[in-house]
Design an enzyme around this catalytic site. Sequence first.
Site, short mmCIF file in Angstrom:
data_model
loop_
_atom_site.label_atom_id
_atom_site.label_comp_id
_atom_site.label_asym_id
_atom_site.label_seq_id
_atom_site.Cartn_x
_atom_site.Cartn_y
_atom_site.Cartn_z
N LYS A 108 -2.92 -28.05 -4.96
CA LYS A 108 -1.49 -27.74 -5.07
C LYS A 108 -1.29 -26.24 -4.88
O LYS A 108 -2.11 -25.44 -5.34
CB LYS A 108 -0.99 -28.19 -6.45
CG LYS A 108 0.52 -28.06 -6.64
CD LYS A 108 0.93 -28.63 -8.00
CE LYS A 108 2.42 -28.50 -8.25
NZ LYS A 108 2.83 -29.03 -9.57
N SER A 161 6.61 -32.32 -9.66
CA SER A 161 6.54 -31.32 -8.61
C SER A 161 5.27 -31.41 -7.75
O SER A 161 5.24 -30.85 -6.66
CB SER A 161 6.62 -29.91 -9.21
OG SER A 161 5.48 -29.67 -10.02
N SER A 188 4.71 -33.49 -13.94
CA SER A 188 4.57 -33.17 -12.52
C SER A 188 3.35 -33.76 -11.83
O SER A 188 3.25 -33.70 -10.61
CB SER A 188 4.56 -31.66 -12.31
OG SER A 188 5.87 -31.16 -12.36
#
Lengths: 497, 97
Positions: free
Chosen positions: A79, A154, A178
């Site tokens: 990420k 996210s 997330s």
Amino acid sequence: MSILSLTAVELGRKIKAKEVSVSEAVEAVLAQIETYDKEYNCYISVDREGARTRARKVQKLIDSGELTGQLAGVPMAVKDNICTKGLLTTCGSKILESFVPTYSAQAVLNLENAGAVIIGKTNMDEFAMGSTTETSAFGVTKNPWNTQHVPGGSSGGSCAAVAADECFFALGSDTGGSIRQPASFCGVTGLKPTYGTVSRYGLVAYASSLDQIGPVAKDVTDCAAVLEAIASYDPKDSTSIKRDDYDFALALTEDVKGLRIGIPKDYFTDGLDQNVRAAVQSAARLLEENGAFVEEFDLSLVQYAIPAYYVIASAEAGSNLARFDGVKYAYRSKDSKGLHEMYKKTRSEGFGEEVRRRIMLGSFVLSSGYYDAYYLKALRTRKLIKNEFDKAFEKYDVILAPAAPTTAPRLGESLIDPVKMYLSDIYTVAVNLAGLPAMSVPCGVDLKGLPIGVQLIADCFKEKNIIRAGYSIEQAVSREKCEAARAAESKATEARN
Amino acid sequence: MADIITDEMIDYVSILAKLELTPAEKEQAKNDMAKMLDYVDMLNELDTSGTEPMYHVFPVSNVFREDVVVNGDDSEGMLKNAPERKDNFYKVPRTVD
């Protein structure tokens, strides 16, 4: 059988047995990205040449017997809020559009030591603030199951990349859900560890007391393997915890006899989609059939988790994001007259709408005169919520709940009303407030064919309980799928005859 | 409670947050924050008297270590990220006239 359909652990085994080379695995993933990522946009950056060079190096270390771990040679994604030395790390924000860290996060170093190969950095809501991956400055990520829908967020890029076979596993971060919510929306398995289990060193901070890095993977076995690799005590993170054991894979057993499962009634109220409710309840039944003790209970204070979370997370974000001022990193507004104007212009132009909204809220709740009424109130509520979980874990080993109230919404639907978007985190944020480990495991699809995840929550340091329950559900679900496929097959044969 | 979000309050908060908002953005921020705080006010239904604020999951205190340098000199790499630099320094706009 294509390389891409293997899980990370299966691929690692084949690489070790010399049935597949590291370069073949990397090329397979790069080709997949080439074909699909224009449409899905899982990645912000792909490090093709770096991955190829690294593949050759890792292969040598495997051949010479220096690398023997189960993830050696396996291509993975990271990420984009997790620092990678020499690789662009944007946090999905214009303000960090050209930021290249001089060091790697400890979790990344741990994976590199295990021989994993970084393919690229995945898309995310800006600074992890969002539930859809639509607030990224680098375009939206689309759900590979149906590109009209969001992947969740996210960590939407990481979850979509795993779902689309654009990597074998990925790292995500989870501040209020997330990892678990997008894992549910993308039909993959995602785990948020107990706070302090994975070092936050090198994770760009959003809300430091809630943030944890965790694995996004194709199944529970991979999740356990990745967690074993990334979990470590790290003196560089002052909140890092020295744990007694790190052998999470030992819990990969279908046997759940005697495991006590609690289902919070308050999580199954009006806002819950009917398909999600049915799939989650059927996951509970599977555990019961495998010998677990399952019952409903009252977990109170559920509705207070979101307001408490947004106050605390925004306050911490307001402080953490103060460092982005146009001096040290990446973006600076042009033509500012003085220093102060440069700060303000840089931040106003560099941050997106949702980030600005949370920084404003955070600044307000910490301001003199409102600190007690909002910030301390939220922290006291946090303690009450933690007490409720403590009570529940006196009776249960695992709490079983939905990961999200619905399946993936359509693109663009969620951004219209921020408070409504915040409500999509209703089943996940309390876990972060209390620091608990939790995992989302695929348990079905809705009428539109979109995936549904069941969330398994355990007390601090009890990851093994959720891995055990998750593995049991996963095996039963895949058996059911096989039986359904076989039944359909024999019906078709009958019809032909 | 949300009526506390006046124009003056938004101006004050944007100074704290170091953000410059256009008039339209200010109006939007006012609405957003009022709406959010209305929602947050739900917490007032809870009696939290006698409950200690929970800043952290585990009781954490300062963690000390020996004051020994363990990292190398990364200054060149760090300065490469700067929008503007002069030699080995970050360069910023004029701070005093």
